[in-house]
Design an enzyme around this catalytic site. Structure first.
Site: not given
Ligand code: NAD
Ligand code: TYD
Length: 360
Positions: A141-143, A166, A170
């Site tokens: 992630t960019d975070e 988080y 990561k």
């Molecule tokens: P998500 O929470 O929707 O899915 C995570 C998946 O991992 C689920 O299917 C869960 O069952 C599985 N999982 C969790 N713990 C596990 C374990 N101990 N063993 C096996 N499986 C396990 O997450 P997402 O949003 O799809 O993110 C996927 C990846 O991409 C993550 O690594 C996250 O850090 C990264 N990412 C997410 C975003 C975003 O905006 N959602 C952006 C950049 C990077």
């Molecule tokens: P989120 O979807 O949790 O992603 P991330 O924190 O990983 O960027 O949140 C996106 C943005 O929205 C973040 O600045 C937090 C804000 N947010 C709210 O204002 N209200 C909410 O209920 C949630 C879940 C997030």
């Protein structure tokens, strides 16, 4: 293109399910093994359309379970790993940081150990016979870069400065992947992506939460003043970027992925309200009345913004659709998939697993 066997972890989650679908349908000559523990965030209903494909298999396994992983490597002999399994929600990391250490750090290192050993000894010959080469792709992630002020962008050279449990977990996992590359010569690529949105997104994250609450006439909780900025990318464009990095990325390199699409939270919530007013036949401005400012998230990062120049220049990847188009498709998907929303919020998808997979 050579036959490959690719282990995708976290394939039942939001982004993982899009990556699995893309690989299963675009690469029929590959075998795709989806490994997932099915936590609250993993849902096999996300993959109903590909679950019977000949080149797809699901394995229920936790990435912290070294013995379970060893069996999977011995049985399937994957030459590629695309690692997405993680705890992914910042708010949950604030209330339960250890869960993030356990899965994101210890789970990733457990997976690295098993892959390293299998690729050095156990299955290397069968991989080479197949004409493939091992590759560990870590999806991050960019975070990890921390928080930006009003200007500037995250590049691949930006120093790590994670600010939430988080992002710290990561960042630690990213460091371990690079350390295994340096120390044990594990062939790896890594990418850091901005916020994703799209179908199958668990409704604890901003966009699906707001869509769900608008439809149900529930308050729309905006943290703080809603001034925080996120850079949004359509999840299918992230899946296409992962495909590009997996196939064309250079070992040992990192690629930032983003949509050049920054939005203040409050502006994004207003846009969603306006789209939903039209879709639901409400008067313009009706849904925005649900906006409720609530206590800010602890340590809330102000702004994320990605400079995606490297992946564009070196690998030729670009987002395929505009934000307006992506949001419209996303809203339409949620409106058409009420049953999915009800299942994921009630835990019914666990019953789906028992009914469809327990005997596989
Ligand atoms: P998500 O929470 O929707 O899915 C995570 C998946 O991992 C689920 O299917 C869960 O069952 C599985 N999982 C969790 N713990 C596990 C374990 N101990 N063993 C096996 N499986 C396990 O997450 P997402 O949003 O799809 O993110 C996927 C990846 O991409 C993550 O690594 C996250 O850090 C990264 N990412 C997410 C975003 C975003 O905006 N959602 C952006 C950049 C990077
Ligand atoms: P989120 O979807 O949790 O992603 P991330 O924190 O990983 O960027 O949140 C996106 C943005 O929205 C973040 O600045 C937090 C804000 N947010 C709210 O204002 N209200 C909410 O209920 C949630 C879940 C997030």
């Amino acid at each position: 293109m050579s036959a490959r066997t690719i282990l995708i972890t976290g394939g039942a989650g939001f982004i993982g399910s899009h990556v699995v679908r893309r690989f299963v349908t675009r690469y029929p000559q590959y075998r795709i093994i989806n490994l997932d523990a099915l936590t609250y965030a993993g849902n096999l209903e996300n993959l109903r359309d590909v679950e019977n494909a000949a080149n797809y298999a699901f394995v229920k396994c936790d990435i912290r379970d070294a013995e379970g992983l060893k069996k999977v490597f011995a049985e399937h002999a994957p030459d590629g790993v695309i690692h997405l399994a993680a705890e992914s929600h910042v708010d949950r990391s604030i209330s339960d940081p250890m869960a993030f250490v356990n899965t994101n750090v210890i789970g990733t290192v457990t997976l690295l150990n098993v892959a390293k050993k299998a690729w050095a000894e156990l299955i290397l010959n069968s991989i080479l016979e197949r004409g493939a080469a091992p590759r560990f792709y870590h999806v991050s992630t960019d975070e990890v870069y921390g928080s930006l002020h009003d200007d500037g962008f995250f590049t691949e050279e930006t120093p790590y400065d994670p600010q939430s449990p988080y992002s710290a977990s990561k960042a630690a996992s990213d460091h371990f992947v690079r350390a295994y590359g340096n120390t044990y010569k594990l062939p790896f690529v890594l990418s850091n992506c901005s916020n994703n949105y799209g179908s199958h997104h668990f409704p604890e994250k901003l966009i699906p939460l707001m869509i769900n609450n608008i439809r149900n006439n529930k308050p729309l909780p905006v943290y703080g003043k809603g001034e925080n900025v996120r850079d949004w990318l359509w999840v299918e464009d992230h899946a296409s970027a992962i495909d590009t990095v997996f196939h064309k990325g250079v070992n040992g390199e990192t690629y930032n992925i983003g949509g050049h699409n920054e939005w203040k939270n409050i502006d994004l919530v207003h846009l969603l309200c306006s789209i939903m007013d039209k879709k639901l036949g409400r008067a313009e401005g009706e849904s925005a009345k649900l906006i409720t400012y609530v206590t800010d998230r602890a340590g809330h990062d102000l702004r994320y913004a990605i400079d995606a120049g490297k992946i564009e220049r070196e690998l030729g990847w670009r987002p395929s659709i505009t934000f307006e188009e992506g949001l419209e498709r996303t809203v339409d998907w949620y409106l058409a998939n009420q049953a999915w929303l009800e299942h994921v919020t009630s835990g019914d998808y666990q019953r789906y697993y028992t009914a469809h997979y327990a005997d596989r």
